[in-house]
Enzyme design. Structure first.
Site, short mmCIF file in Angstrom:
data_model
loop_
_atom_site.label_atom_id
_atom_site.label_comp_id
_atom_site.label_asym_id
_atom_site.label_seq_id
_atom_site.Cartn_x
_atom_site.Cartn_y
_atom_site.Cartn_z
N GLU A 282 0.52 -1.11 0.23
CA GLU A 282 0.22 -0.25 -0.09
C GLU A 282 1.02 1.18 0.20
OE1 GLU A 282 -3.76 -0.66 2.03
OE2 GLU A 282 -3.21 0.82 3.40
N HIS A 303 7.03 -26.93 -0.77
CA HIS A 303 6.49 -28.07 -1.80
C HIS A 303 5.84 -27.14 -2.58
CE1 HIS A 303 8.67 -30.86 0.39
NE2 HIS A 303 9.11 -30.39 0.74
N LYS A 417 -13.92 0.64 -3.56
CA LYS A 417 -15.39 1.04 -2.68
C LYS A 417 -16.11 1.79 -3.26
CE LYS A 417 -12.22 1.75 1.23
NZ LYS A 417 -11.80 3.03 2.34
O1 PA5 Z 1 -3.27 1.78 5.97
C1 PA5 Z 1 -4.55 2.51 5.45
O2 PA5 Z 1 -4.63 3.63 5.63
C2 PA5 Z 1 -5.66 1.36 5.54
O3 PA5 Z 1 -5.23 -0.11 5.28
C3 PA5 Z 1 -6.90 1.51 6.72
O4 PA5 Z 1 -6.21 0.95 7.76
C4 PA5 Z 1 -8.11 0.61 6.00
O5 PA5 Z 1 -8.10 0.93 5.17
C5 PA5 Z 1 -8.80 0.69 7.38
O6 PA5 Z 1 -9.16 2.06 7.18
P1 PA5 Z 1 -9.94 2.55 8.53
O7 PA5 Z 1 -9.28 2.32 9.95
O8 PA5 Z 1 -10.45 4.33 8.75
O9 PA5 Z 1 -12.00 1.54 8.86
#
Ligand code: PA5
Length: 440
Positions: A282, A303, A417
């Site tokens: 990410e 394996h 989303k």
């Molecule tokens: O690293 C990030 O920002 C994302 O992975 C969030 O943690 C994830 O989308 C969850 O978001 P939130 O804590 O707002 O529900």
């Protein structure tokens, strides 16, 4: 105390040189001076040093909310669940689910929208006393919101609305979001995710610390390990393991190695790799750039994936986490009949055999054209895991800047989303619903 080390011997491409060293030094300086892209999300840098004794006592005291609970369900997704999951799995007995436990058992929800998963979870909780830790920085993420709606209703039906409110802790933004509003109205105990700490860098905030403490582990030792690692990774020196890691992976990427496989020989580290994949994926997968983070659990995956790694396309490198000292000791027994032919390793530690599998694989993969980096973890305990988490976070910040991206945003996560809301006809998404309907 021994420490985490990184070994890049035999892994670096020709040309790992002055340019990479200069780029690494510049990226580290940008991070430390907080002058680069995404610098409003650098709260994690000094997080391990920021807790007062009272702050930690507040988290530890909050675990009492769940006294007498058989289960505590942590609801969250992405950075709001993977850190806690990684640490709890790494520190727990491999068969904890089947052994007696003083601490509540930690379950996770909100990380998927599987009807079967949620149904079966509700079935499990039906006759049990349970509590909920609901975690969402934005407070509006759909997956955890659905799980929370279901489990909140179940808890209220079980123990009544007032008692349910005592068994729910919310971790969210200080002011914004639906979860903050709900927590205020229902009177839940809350912890704050600071504005300047992004989800995937939040494991050392209450997001990770509360579930880890509820599971019975020592969050002070975890933070101590992270704090020591923070001090060791701030300067441009050969001793800075996070800098070495960032430089090595960028050198490999520039030489055409586009996929990094994080390898472990200890199944307790499976979710550590899942956390690492989110952290690096990410943070770096942007502008059509970035190393693809993958992982394997060996020997299991030798394996299944072993053939591909040994002989497939040469676009990969491996980073192997080796655990120096095991928690327990177990040797291979001698057998008079020796029908299985194993007496040649009788009386040797299982871990010695595991280490030979690791070394043999490393040599085979290097011979097969897969560069190997090695990270040595003295043992799997709170202190060393804290150090490892911080090491990877720091390596990620440096590496992202070396790659030339903002490692602290995640614009791509929003796209799915938007489509999901359009397909579900969420109010406010009318134009998107119309546009997506034409694609179906
Ligand atoms: O690293 C990030 O920002 C994302 O992975 C969030 O943690 C994830 O989308 C969850 O978001 P939130 O804590 O707002 O529900």
């Amino acid at each position: 105390m021994s420490e985490i080390k990184i070994d890049t011997i035999n892994a670096l491409p020709e040309g790992f040189s002055s340019k990479i060293n200069a780029d690494g030094a510049e990226a580290l300086a940008t991070l430390q001076s907080q002058s680069g892209a995404g610098n409003d999300f650098l709260g994690w840098l000094n997080l391990p040093n920021e807790y007062s004794d009272a702050d930690l006592a507040e988290i530890e005291n909050a675990t009492r909310v769940f006294e007498g609970c058989e289960f505590v369900v942590c609801i969250g997704i992405g950075g709001s669940y993977l850190g806690a999951k990684a640490v709890v799995e790494a520190l727990s007995d491999s068969f904890a689910a089947f052994k007696p436990s003083k601490a509540p058992r930690i379950l996770f929800a909100g990380q998927n929208i599987s009807e079967d998963y949620l149904f079966e979870l509700q079935e499990l909780l039906a006759d049990s006393r349970f509590g909920i830790i609901v975690i969402s920085k934005s407070g509006t993420t759909t997956e955890p919101a659905i799980a929370f709606r279901l489990l909140k209703a179940q808890l209220e039906a079980n123990v009544g609305k007032k008692e349910a409110a005592n068994l729910i802790v919310a971790i969210t933004d200080a002011r914004r979001g639906a979860l903050r509003q709900l927590a205020t109205e229902e009177g839940y105990r809350t912890f704050v995710i600071a504005d300047n700490v992004g989800g995937r860098f939040s494991v050392l905030s209450p997001v990770g610390l509360l579930p880890i403490a509820v599971a019975g582990f020592d969050i002070r030792a975890l933070l101590k390990g992270a704090s020591v690692m923070a001090a060791k990774t701030s300067a441009d020196s050969d001793e800075n393991a996070a800098l070495t890691y960032a430089k090595a992976r960028n050198a490999l990427y520039r030489s055409g190695k586009k996929i990094e496989i994080l390898v472990n020989y200890n199944p307790k580290l499976h979710f550590l790799a899942e956390w690492w994949k989110q952290l690096y994926g990410e943070s770096e997968g942007k502008e059509h750039k970035g190393i693809f983070p993958a992982s394997v659990d060996n020997s299991t995956d030798l394996h299944s994936m072993g053939q591909w790694i040994q002989d497939g396309e040469r676009s990969i490198f491996e980073t192997v986490i080796t655990v120096e000292e095991q928690r327990h000791s177990l040797s291979i027994p001698s057998d008079e009949a020796n029908l299985d032919g194993l007496n040649y390793i009788a009386s040797r530690r299982i871990d010695e055999v595991n280490k030979m599998a690791e070394l043999g694989t490393r040599i085979a993969h290097i011979d097969g054209g897969v560069p190997n980096l090695k990270i040595s973890l003295p043992k799997i305990d709170e202190y060393n895991l804290g150090a490892l988490l911080y090491f990877f976070e720091k390596g990620c910040g440096i590496s992202g800047y070396m790659l030339g991206v903002n490692p602290f945003n995640q614009p791509g996560v929003e796209d799915y989303k938007r489509n999901m809301f359009a397909l579900l006809r969420k109010p406010g998404y009318e134009a998107e619903s119309e546009a997506i309907a034409k694609k179906l």
